[in-house]
Design an enzyme around this catalytic site. Structure first.
Site, PDB file in Angstrom:
ATOM      1  N   TRP A 130       0.439  -1.414   0.395  1.00 21.83           N
ATOM      2  CA  TRP A 130       0.019   0.039  -0.284  1.00 21.83           C
ATOM      3  C   TRP A 130       0.710   1.585  -0.122  1.00 21.83           C
ATOM      4  O   TRP A 130       0.235   2.201  -0.491  1.00 21.83           O
ATOM      5  CB  TRP A 130      -1.316   0.103   1.649  1.00 21.83           C
ATOM      6  CG  TRP A 130      -0.173  -0.389   2.340  1.00 21.83           C
ATOM      7  CD1 TRP A 130       0.473  -1.651   2.890  1.00 21.83           C
ATOM      8  CD2 TRP A 130       0.728   0.545   3.488  1.00 21.83           C
ATOM      9  NE1 TRP A 130       1.106  -1.469   4.460  1.00 21.83           N
ATOM     10  CE2 TRP A 130       1.661  -0.003   4.399  1.00 21.83           C
ATOM     11  CE3 TRP A 130       1.371   2.210   2.683  1.00 21.83           C
ATOM     12  CZ2 TRP A 130       2.305   0.473   5.100  1.00 21.83           C
ATOM     13  CZ3 TRP A 130       2.380   2.667   3.911  1.00 21.83           C
ATOM     14  CH2 TRP A 130       2.822   1.378   4.926  1.00 21.83           C
ATOM     15  N   LYS A 154      -2.403  -8.460  -7.461  1.00 26.04           N
ATOM     16  CA  LYS A 154      -2.610  -8.401  -5.711  1.00 26.04           C
ATOM     17  C   LYS A 154      -2.756  -7.275  -5.286  1.00 26.04           C
ATOM     18  O   LYS A 154      -1.817  -7.438  -4.943  1.00 26.04           O
ATOM     19  CB  LYS A 154      -3.611  -9.959  -5.744  1.00 26.04           C
ATOM     20  CG  LYS A 154      -3.464  -9.745  -3.954  1.00 26.04           C
ATOM     21  CD  LYS A 154      -2.592  -9.640  -2.682  1.00 26.04           C
ATOM     22  CE  LYS A 154      -3.361  -9.567  -1.289  1.00 26.04           C
ATOM     23  NZ  LYS A 154      -4.743  -8.674  -0.730  1.00 26.04           N
ATOM     24  N   GLY A 206       6.547  -6.025  -0.116  1.00 26.42           N
ATOM     25  CA  GLY A 206       6.294  -6.365   0.906  1.00 26.42           C
ATOM     26  C   GLY A 206       7.180  -6.444   1.912  1.00 26.42           C
ATOM     27  O   GLY A 206       8.730  -6.752   1.826  1.00 26.42           O
ATOM     28  N   SER A 207       6.648  -7.576   3.413  1.00 24.34           N
ATOM     29  CA  SER A 207       7.551  -8.141   3.984  1.00 24.34           C
ATOM     30  C   SER A 207       7.959  -9.208   4.486  1.00 24.34           C
ATOM     31  O   SER A 207       7.494 -10.271   2.887  1.00 24.34           O
ATOM     32  CB  SER A 207       6.386  -8.141   5.362  1.00 24.34           C
ATOM     33  OG  SER A 207       5.563  -9.171   5.051  1.00 24.34           O
ATOM     34  N   GLU A 228      10.840  -7.815  -3.947  1.00 27.73           N
ATOM     35  CA  GLU A 228      11.554  -6.506  -2.850  1.00 27.73           C
ATOM     36  C   GLU A 228      10.891  -6.353  -1.252  1.00 27.73           C
ATOM     37  O   GLU A 228       9.484  -5.993  -1.777  1.00 27.73           O
ATOM     38  CB  GLU A 228      10.962  -5.536  -3.881  1.00 27.73           C
ATOM     39  CG  GLU A 228      11.094  -5.605  -5.538  1.00 27.73           C
ATOM     40  CD  GLU A 228      12.590  -4.718  -5.787  1.00 27.73           C
ATOM     41  OE1 GLU A 228      12.863  -4.637  -5.094  1.00 27.73           O
ATOM     42  OE2 GLU A 228      12.638  -5.043  -7.223  1.00 27.73           O
ATOM     43  N   CYS A 262      10.351   1.930   1.788  1.00 26.60           N
ATOM     44  CA  CYS A 262      11.156   0.355   2.349  1.00 26.60           C
ATOM     45  C   CYS A 262      12.973   1.176   2.276  1.00 26.60           C
ATOM     46  O   CYS A 262      13.783   0.583   2.919  1.00 26.60           O
ATOM     47  CB  CYS A 262      11.277  -0.799   0.647  1.00 26.60           C
ATOM     48  SG  CYS A 262      11.687   0.237  -0.427  1.00 26.60           S
TER      49      CYS A 262
HETATM   50  P1  NAP Z   1       2.544  -7.049   3.551  1.00 24.54           P
HETATM   51  O1  NAP Z   1       2.015  -6.790   5.286  1.00 24.54           O
HETATM   52  O2  NAP Z   1       3.735  -7.932   3.085  1.00 24.54           O
HETATM   53  O3  NAP Z   1       2.127  -6.871   2.299  1.00 24.54           O
HETATM   54  C1  NAP Z   1       2.333  -6.509   0.924  1.00 24.54           C
HETATM   55  C2  NAP Z   1       1.413  -7.120   0.188  1.00 24.54           C
HETATM   56  O4  NAP Z   1       1.531  -8.559   0.446  1.00 24.54           O
HETATM   57  C3  NAP Z   1       0.140  -7.026   0.680  1.00 24.54           C
HETATM   58  O5  NAP Z   1      -0.631  -6.818  -1.114  1.00 24.54           O
HETATM   59  C4  NAP Z   1      -0.486  -8.251   1.090  1.00 24.54           C
HETATM   60  O6  NAP Z   1      -1.720  -8.705   1.123  1.00 24.54           O
HETATM   61  C5  NAP Z   1      -0.171  -9.909   0.677  1.00 24.54           C
HETATM   62  N1  NAP Z   1       0.705 -10.321   1.387  1.00 24.54           N
HETATM   63  C6  NAP Z   1       0.889 -10.888   2.478  1.00 24.54           C
HETATM   64  N2  NAP Z   1       0.435 -12.047   3.238  1.00 24.54           N
HETATM   65  C7  NAP Z   1       0.462 -12.319   2.424  1.00 24.54           C
HETATM   66  C8  NAP Z   1       0.971 -13.730   2.118  1.00 24.54           C
HETATM   67  N3  NAP Z   1       1.213 -14.725   3.560  1.00 24.54           N
HETATM   68  N4  NAP Z   1       1.539 -14.918   0.903  1.00 24.54           N
HETATM   69  C9  NAP Z   1       1.306 -13.756  -0.242  1.00 24.54           C
HETATM   70  N5  NAP Z   1       0.474 -11.906   0.002  1.00 24.54           N
HETATM   71  C10 NAP Z   1       0.436 -11.723   1.454  1.00 24.54           C
HETATM   72  O7  NAP Z   1       3.612  -5.754   3.897  1.00 24.54           O
HETATM   73  P2  NAP Z   1       3.052  -4.861   4.698  1.00 24.54           P
HETATM   74  O8  NAP Z   1       3.795  -4.349   5.725  1.00 24.54           O
HETATM   75  O9  NAP Z   1       1.535  -3.789   3.836  1.00 24.54           O
HETATM   76  O10 NAP Z   1       4.546  -3.351   3.894  1.00 24.54           O
HETATM   77  C11 NAP Z   1       5.093  -2.698   3.677  1.00 24.54           C
HETATM   78  C12 NAP Z   1       6.798  -3.405   4.360  1.00 24.54           C
HETATM   79  O11 NAP Z   1       7.054  -3.888   2.133  1.00 24.54           O
HETATM   80  C13 NAP Z   1       7.835  -3.263   3.931  1.00 24.54           C
HETATM   81  O12 NAP Z   1       8.591  -4.582   5.279  1.00 24.54           O
HETATM   82  C14 NAP Z   1       8.647  -2.266   3.219  1.00 24.54           C
HETATM   83  O13 NAP Z   1       9.699  -2.132   3.224  1.00 24.54           O
HETATM   84  C15 NAP Z   1       8.441  -3.151   2.228  1.00 24.54           C
HETATM   85  N6  NAP Z   1       8.558  -2.671   1.100  1.00 24.54           N
HETATM   86  C16 NAP Z   1       9.685  -2.550  -0.491  1.00 24.54           C
HETATM   87  C17 NAP Z   1      10.182  -1.942  -1.163  1.00 24.54           C
HETATM   88  C18 NAP Z   1      10.803  -2.462  -1.664  1.00 24.54           C
HETATM   89  O14 NAP Z   1      11.230  -2.283  -3.168  1.00 24.54           O
HETATM   90  N7  NAP Z   1      11.957  -3.417  -1.537  1.00 24.54           N
HETATM   91  C19 NAP Z   1       8.554  -0.993  -1.382  1.00 24.54           C
HETATM   92  C20 NAP Z   1       8.068  -0.922  -0.571  1.00 24.54           C
HETATM   93  C21 NAP Z   1       7.911  -1.591   0.267  1.00 24.54           C
HETATM   94  P3  NAP Z   1      -2.739  -7.928   2.277  1.00 24.54           P
HETATM   95  O15 NAP Z   1      -3.026  -6.726   2.197  1.00 24.54           O
HETATM   96  O16 NAP Z   1      -4.511  -8.363   2.177  1.00 24.54           O
HETATM   97  O17 NAP Z   1      -2.789  -8.280   3.406  1.00 24.54           O
END
Ligand code: NAP
Length: 456
Positions: A130, A154, A206-207, A228, A262
């Site tokens: 997001w 997604k 994401g995470s 990423e 990130c």
């Molecule tokens: P997140 O919880 O991992 O969510 C990211 C995406 O993954 C969402 O669409 C989420 O869906 C989905 N997701 C959650 N659990 C999942 C699973 N078990 N299997 C597959 N998909 C799943 O991440 P966040 O905490 O919201 O986002 C912030 C993180 O992203 C931070 O760690 C940040 O550093 C990282 N990030 C990295 C980059 C990069 O380019 N390296 C860029 C931006 C952000 P739902 O929303 O439906 O749970």
């Protein structure tokens, strides 16, 4: 997790969306697969035309799209407009450059001829966060659609209106059904989709937890993946840096997107002789900022993306302080409605404390004082993450020497880590693997097919 717009400024639910049924998901995957079989054979100029139209529509709709970002995840409105600009620039970049990037690559052979052709591989599933709801999607959609793949996204459950708006823009730009598909499904239901054999590549931003789960599905099913993930970027200030510039950039690097990037400058690592002055100046800059509605242009401190995000960050900070660190400013939630957190600077952080080893996703700077550049490099590398980083010095050769020893995917000199269409973006260690953007980003989900013509 429900798929809904919840305004983090007041934590009120604005709109809810139904998740797709299994049979609808199946139909959408079939339709993407069908679209791929036509799209892959289109000339690259035709694919580029679609991307150019998407870029144009993003510009035309900038104000309304920016409002959606601000409503759903609380970004300051000016920054939301900037996000639409860079997203549009990414579509334009691949529209302008795809033909050049996809030219056959010749290989020298003793006799005859050999070359590699970049061929598409099929339906690519992108799981996106997001924090930059348009930019993150642009990074995966633009190069893949240019190469002849088709995309299913997604998106994060808290930005459904942004997710839908992107699909609508593709439709308006003339994309046939299946070229770009938005999927309303919960994150924990992605496993099954990732295993579907019609889907050929998997990408997640994401995470670490979500990344590991997608990588597991990719491994089990022998699919290519790009991850990423998070970061805890070092921001190193050497003793000969232009200090005012370093402080200004540290502020931008840490506070942009309310600290939820990130590649935010999460760990300030400053050489001893300039540490006090740097800390004093940064403290001043991060104090007294105007708190308010992110939709209001004069607001400097808006909410975090959600109540849960603010709670988690406050907990990480409180645990760190309880363990002996100091909060020079801030340290708590702001006492008001909404997902607000005080801008915070932490000092006296020691190994083992949460702020030392975890990613702090919000307006919290971790400050470290070090005796020389070797200690700065050692501390910078003492992290499980390896995404970006920055080094500040007037002596570029010295800064480069430091930069080359930092174990991350990107290091910037005299500016905080940032992103533009022509530069590769990605990390190493637990920050993931693969690259997005630039010519490298178009090479992730392709078959680099060798054609060898015998000279005999
Ligand atoms: P997140 O919880 O991992 O969510 C990211 C995406 O993954 C969402 O669409 C989420 O869906 C989905 N997701 C959650 N659990 C999942 C699973 N078990 N299997 C597959 N998909 C799943 O991440 P966040 O905490 O919201 O986002 C912030 C993180 O992203 C931070 O760690 C940040 O550093 C990282 N990030 C990295 C980059 C990069 O380019 N390296 C860029 C931006 C952000 P739902 O929303 O439906 O749970």
């Amino acid at each position: 997790m429900a798929i809904a717009t919840i305004n983090p400024f007041n934590n009120k639910e604005v709109k809810k969306f139904d998740v797709l049924s299994e049979s609808t998901i199946d139909e959408k995957v079939s339709s993407a697969d069908k679209a791929y079989n036509v799209w892959r054979d289109k000339p690259v100029e035709e694919r580029a035309k679609l991307l150019a139209k998407v870029a144009q529509l993003l510009q035309e709709k900038k104000k309304e799209l920016a409002k959606l970002i601000t409503l759903e995840m609380g970004k300051l409105i000016g920054e939301s407009e900037d996000e639409i600009d860079i997203s549009s620039a990414i579509f334009k970049y691949y529209s302008d450059n795809a033909e050049k990037f996809l030219e056959d690559k010749p290989f020298e052979v003793k006799e005859g001829k050999a070359y590699v052709r970049y061929s598409p591989i099929g339906v690519i599933l992108g799981v996106e966060p997001w924090n930059y709801p348009f930019y993150q999607v642009a990074r995966i959609a633009a190069p893949n659609i240019a190469v002849g793949n088709v995309i299913m996204i997604k998106h994060a459950s808290n930005v459904p209106q942004c997710a839908q708006a992107i699909e609508d823009i593709f439709k308006e730009a003339g994309a046939e059904e299946g070229i770009y598909t938005n999927l309303f499904v919960a994150g924990d239901k992605i496993g099954k989709l990732a295993e579907d054999e019609r889907i050929k590549g998997l990408s997640l931003t994401g995470s670490e937890k979500a990344g590991a789960s997608l990588a597991e599905a990719a491994g089990k099913n022998l699919k290519k993946s790009v991850l990423e993930l998070g970061g805890s970027d070092p921001f190193i200030v050497l003793d000969d840096a232009d200090l005012d510039n370093a402080v200004a950039q540290a502020f931008d690097g840490r506070m942009k997107n309310m600290g939820q990037s990130c590649t935010a400058a999460k760990r300030m690592i400053v050489l001893e002789s300039v540490a006090d002055e740097f800390l004093e100046k940064l403290t001043k800059k991060m104090s007294g900022l105007k708190v308010g509605n992110p939709a209001d242009e004069s607001t400097e401190i808006g909410p975090l993306s959600s109540e849960d995000a603010a709670k988690q960050l406050a907990e990480q900070v409180e645990d760190t302080v309880r363990a002996g660190a100091k909060a020079v400013i801030g340290g708590k939630r702001l006492d008001r409605e909404g997902a607000f957190m005080e801008p915070t600077i932490l000092t006296d952080i020691k190994p083992g404390m949460r702020a030392y080893r975890e990613e702090l996703f919000g307006p919290v700077a971790s400050f470290y004082r070090v005796k020389d550049e070797n200690e700065a490099i050692k501390l910078a590398n003492d992290s499980t993450f390896g995404l970006g980083g920055a080094v500040f010095s007037k002596d570029i050769a010295r800064a480069e020497k430091v930069a080359l020893q930092i174990e991350t995917g990107m290091v910037f000199i005299n500016e905080p880590t940032n992103s533009s269409p022509e530069l590769p973006f990605g990390g190493t260690k637990r920050s993931g693997y693969g690259r997005e953007l630039s010519s490298l980003g178009i090479e992730e989900f392709v078959n680099k097919k060798l054609i060898r013509i015998s000279g005999k």
